[in-house]
Design a protein around this motif. Structure first.
Motif, PDB file in Angstrom:
ATOM      1  N   LYS A  98       0.857  -1.190   0.000  1.00  0.00           N
ATOM      2  CA  LYS A  98       0.000   0.000   0.000  1.00  0.00           C
ATOM      3  C   LYS A  98       0.893   1.240   0.000  1.00  0.00           C
ATOM      4  N   TRP A  99       1.454   1.544  -1.154  1.00  0.00           N
ATOM      5  CA  TRP A  99       2.427   2.622  -1.274  1.00  0.00           C
ATOM      6  C   TRP A  99       1.871   3.993  -0.876  1.00  0.00           C
ATOM      7  N   PRO A 100       0.612   4.317  -1.164  1.00  0.00           N
ATOM      8  CA  PRO A 100       0.118   5.636  -0.732  1.00  0.00           C
ATOM      9  C   PRO A 100       0.232   5.843   0.782  1.00  0.00           C
ATOM     10  N   LEU A 101       0.058   4.772   1.568  1.00  0.00           N
ATOM     11  CA  LEU A 101       0.194   4.908   3.018  1.00  0.00           C
ATOM     12  C   LEU A 101       1.651   5.200   3.386  1.00  0.00           C
ATOM     13  N   GLY A 102       2.590   4.508   2.726  1.00  0.00           N
ATOM     14  CA  GLY A 102       3.997   4.775   2.972  1.00  0.00           C
ATOM     15  C   GLY A 102       4.382   6.183   2.545  1.00  0.00           C
ATOM     16  N   ARG A 103       3.858   6.614   1.401  1.00  0.00           N
ATOM     17  CA  ARG A 103       4.178   7.959   0.909  1.00  0.00           C
ATOM     18  C   ARG A 103       3.649   9.018   1.877  1.00  0.00           C
ATOM     19  N   LEU A 104       2.448   8.814   2.389  1.00  0.00           N
ATOM     20  CA  LEU A 104       1.888   9.750   3.363  1.00  0.00           C
ATOM     21  C   LEU A 104       2.777   9.847   4.596  1.00  0.00           C
ATOM     22  N   MET A 105       3.179   8.701   5.157  1.00  0.00           N
ATOM     23  CA  MET A 105       4.021   8.721   6.353  1.00  0.00           C
ATOM     24  C   MET A 105       5.387   9.319   6.051  1.00  0.00           C
ATOM     25  N   GLY A 106       5.910   9.056   4.856  1.00  0.00           N
ATOM     26  CA  GLY A 106       7.185   9.637   4.469  1.00  0.00           C
ATOM     27  C   GLY A 106       7.125  11.154   4.391  1.00  0.00           C
ATOM     28  N   GLU A 107       6.027  11.686   3.855  1.00  0.00           N
ATOM     29  CA  GLU A 107       5.875  13.132   3.755  1.00  0.00           C
ATOM     30  C   GLU A 107       5.744  13.771   5.139  1.00  0.00           C
ATOM     31  N   LEU A 108       5.030  13.118   6.043  1.00  0.00           N
ATOM     32  CA  LEU A 108       4.902  13.650   7.401  1.00  0.00           C
ATOM     33  C   LEU A 108       6.239  13.568   8.142  1.00  0.00           C
ATOM     34  N   LEU A 109       7.008  12.496   7.906  1.00  0.00           N
ATOM     35  CA  LEU A 109       8.338  12.391   8.495  1.00  0.00           C
ATOM     36  C   LEU A 109       9.231  13.509   7.964  1.00  0.00           C
ATOM     37  N   ALA A 110       9.152  13.794   6.678  1.00  0.00           N
ATOM     38  CA  ALA A 110       9.949  14.873   6.095  1.00  0.00           C
ATOM     39  C   ALA A 110       9.606  16.209   6.743  1.00  0.00           C
ATOM     40  N   GLN A 111       8.323  16.456   6.984  1.00  0.00           N
ATOM     41  CA  GLN A 111       7.915  17.689   7.650  1.00  0.00           C
ATOM     42  C   GLN A 111       8.500  17.770   9.052  1.00  0.00           C
ATOM     43  N   SER A 112       8.442  16.651   9.780  1.00  0.00           N
ATOM     44  CA  SER A 112       8.978  16.614  11.138  1.00  0.00           C
ATOM     45  C   SER A 112      10.475  16.880  11.142  1.00  0.00           C
ATOM     46  N   LEU A 113      11.205  16.261  10.222  1.00  0.00           N
ATOM     47  CA  LEU A 113      12.653  16.464  10.151  1.00  0.00           C
ATOM     48  C   LEU A 113      12.992  17.896   9.750  1.00  0.00           C
ATOM     49  N   GLN A 114      12.260  18.452   8.783  1.00  0.00           N
ATOM     50  CA  GLN A 114      12.533  19.823   8.361  1.00  0.00           C
ATOM     51  C   GLN A 114      12.331  20.795   9.516  1.00  0.00           C
ATOM     52  N   HIS A 115      11.297  20.559  10.326  1.00  0.00           N
ATOM     53  CA  HIS A 115      11.073  21.406  11.509  1.00  0.00           C
ATOM     54  C   HIS A 115      12.276  21.326  12.446  1.00  0.00           C
ATOM     55  N   GLN A 116      12.808  20.132  12.638  1.00  0.00           N
ATOM     56  CA  GLN A 116      13.957  19.989  13.533  1.00  0.00           C
ATOM     57  C   GLN A 116      15.227  20.582  12.924  1.00  0.00           C
ATOM     58  N   PHE A 117      15.374  20.506  11.604  1.00  0.00           N
ATOM     59  CA  PHE A 117      16.503  21.185  10.964  1.00  0.00           C
ATOM     60  C   PHE A 117      16.398  22.696  11.186  1.00  0.00           C
ATOM     61  N   ASP A 118      15.188  23.224  11.058  1.00  0.00           N
ATOM     62  CA  ASP A 118      14.983  24.659  11.274  1.00  0.00           C
ATOM     63  C   ASP A 118      15.288  25.063  12.713  1.00  0.00           C
ATOM     64  N   GLU A 119      15.112  24.099  13.640  1.00  0.00           N
ATOM     65  CA  GLU A 119      15.385  24.367  15.055  1.00  0.00           C
ATOM     66  C   GLU A 119      16.850  24.128  15.419  1.00  0.00           C
ATOM     67  N   GLY A 120      17.677  23.762  14.458  1.00  0.00           N
ATOM     68  CA  GLY A 120      19.100  23.631  14.723  1.00  0.00           C
ATOM     69  C   GLY A 120      19.670  22.232  14.618  1.00  0.00           C
ATOM     70  N   LEU A 121      18.850  21.219  14.302  1.00  0.00           N
ATOM     71  CA  LEU A 121      19.378  19.876  14.120  1.00  0.00           C
ATOM     72  C   LEU A 121      20.341  19.858  12.952  1.00  0.00           C
ATOM     73  N   GLU A 122      21.499  19.214  13.131  1.00  0.00           N
ATOM     74  CA  GLU A 122      22.509  19.149  12.078  1.00  0.00           C
ATOM     75  C   GLU A 122      22.017  18.279  10.925  1.00  0.00           C
ATOM     76  N   ARG A 123      22.107  18.817   9.723  1.00  0.00           N
ATOM     77  CA  ARG A 123      21.664  18.087   8.532  1.00  0.00           C
ATOM     78  C   ARG A 123      22.727  17.080   8.116  1.00  0.00           C
ATOM     79  N   PRO A 124      22.324  15.879   7.710  1.00  0.00           N
ATOM     80  CA  PRO A 124      23.305  14.898   7.227  1.00  0.00           C
ATOM     81  C   PRO A 124      23.733  15.205   5.801  1.00  0.00           C
TER      82      PRO A 124
END
Length: 246
Positions: A98-124
């Motif tokens: 069920k790829w749409p479910l994985g894609r949805l979770m991946g997009e939400l994970l990307a949002q969460s990571l981007q927020h943490q990068f904006d807060e100072g998390l070191e980017r890999p």
């Protein structure tokens, strides 16, 4: 003078197209196919170990295992606890394609990571999906970690290096083994591709769920021994089980 031909039928206007929530079926008011109430009801991971993301009663602490024997990876970043409905969504993504479910979770994970990068998390410097053994890849037809890494790569502006890590030995399911057997199980399971460029690089492993951390530990050790400077772990969910000792 009319420069456009007359057209009497209805015209499809994509801006008026409705998007439906993949969880409840209602129309959504968000860019992703999930409505605001369903997104709020996901089992968001709260207070957690500052290293392995194990759920803890207070923030800013290390779990006993990470305090006693810090793992090879620097930090685990996961937005959710492995609980309903995230556990069901991940299972359907992995085992029912069920790829749409994985894609949805991946997009939400990307949002969460981007927020943490904006807060100072070191980017890999690069994303490295956890590899599957060839027999399992043939059986499943895809590597869910590789798909997640691709879906994170573009919105986060990070390179996705799918072929730097290889699984050269298939192993039994980790959940059925004790800690010692798991470590032995993974001792020679992974290898590096000759094209891998690891020297002084900050790398992030990508997977769906972190349970005991044995796989992440084995891969992080392999990368660090080959010259990587730091290894993080990005995953969708964290189970309420401590990581294994280093």
């Amino acid at each position: 003078m009319r420069c456009q031909p007359r057209y009497e039928d209805q015209v499809y206007i994509w801006l008026k197209n409705k998007q439906f929530c993949l969880l409840c079926g209602d129309t959504t008011d968000t860019p992703q196919p999930i409505c605001t109430p369903c997104e709020a009801d996901l089992p968001w991971l709260g207070d957690q170990c500052s290293v392995c993301a194990l759920p803890l009663p207070m923030a800013g602490l290390r779990c006993g295992q990470c305090a006693a024997q810090p793992p090879a990876f620097e930090r685990v970043l996961a937005p959710w606890a492995y609980d309903f409905p995230v556990d069901s969504l991940i299972t359907r993504f992995k085992h029912q394609a069920k790829w749409p479910l994985g894609r949805l979770m991946g997009e939400l994970l990307a949002q969460s990571l981007q927020h943490q990068f904006d807060e100072g998390l070191e980017r890999p410097d690069a994303l490295l999906p956890v590899p599957l053994a060839a027999p399992r890849l043939r059986q499943r037809g895809f590597n869910q970690a590789a798909l997640l890494a691709r879906w994170l790569s573009q919105p986060l502006g990070l390179a996705c290096e799918e072929h730097w890590l290889r699984r050269v030995q298939d192993t039994p399911a980790q959940q059925a083994l004790d800690a010692k057997a798991r470590r032995q199980n993974l001792l020679r399971a992974f290898a590096l591709s000759p094209e891998a460029q690891l020297r002084n690089r900050h790398l992030a492993l990508v997977d769906d769920v972190l349970t005991t951390g044995a796989t992440a530990q084995a891969l992080a050790r392999l990368l660090l021994e080959a010259g990587a400077a730091r290894v993080d772990v990005y995953c969708l969910a964290r189970t309420p089980k401590a990581a294994e000792p280093a």
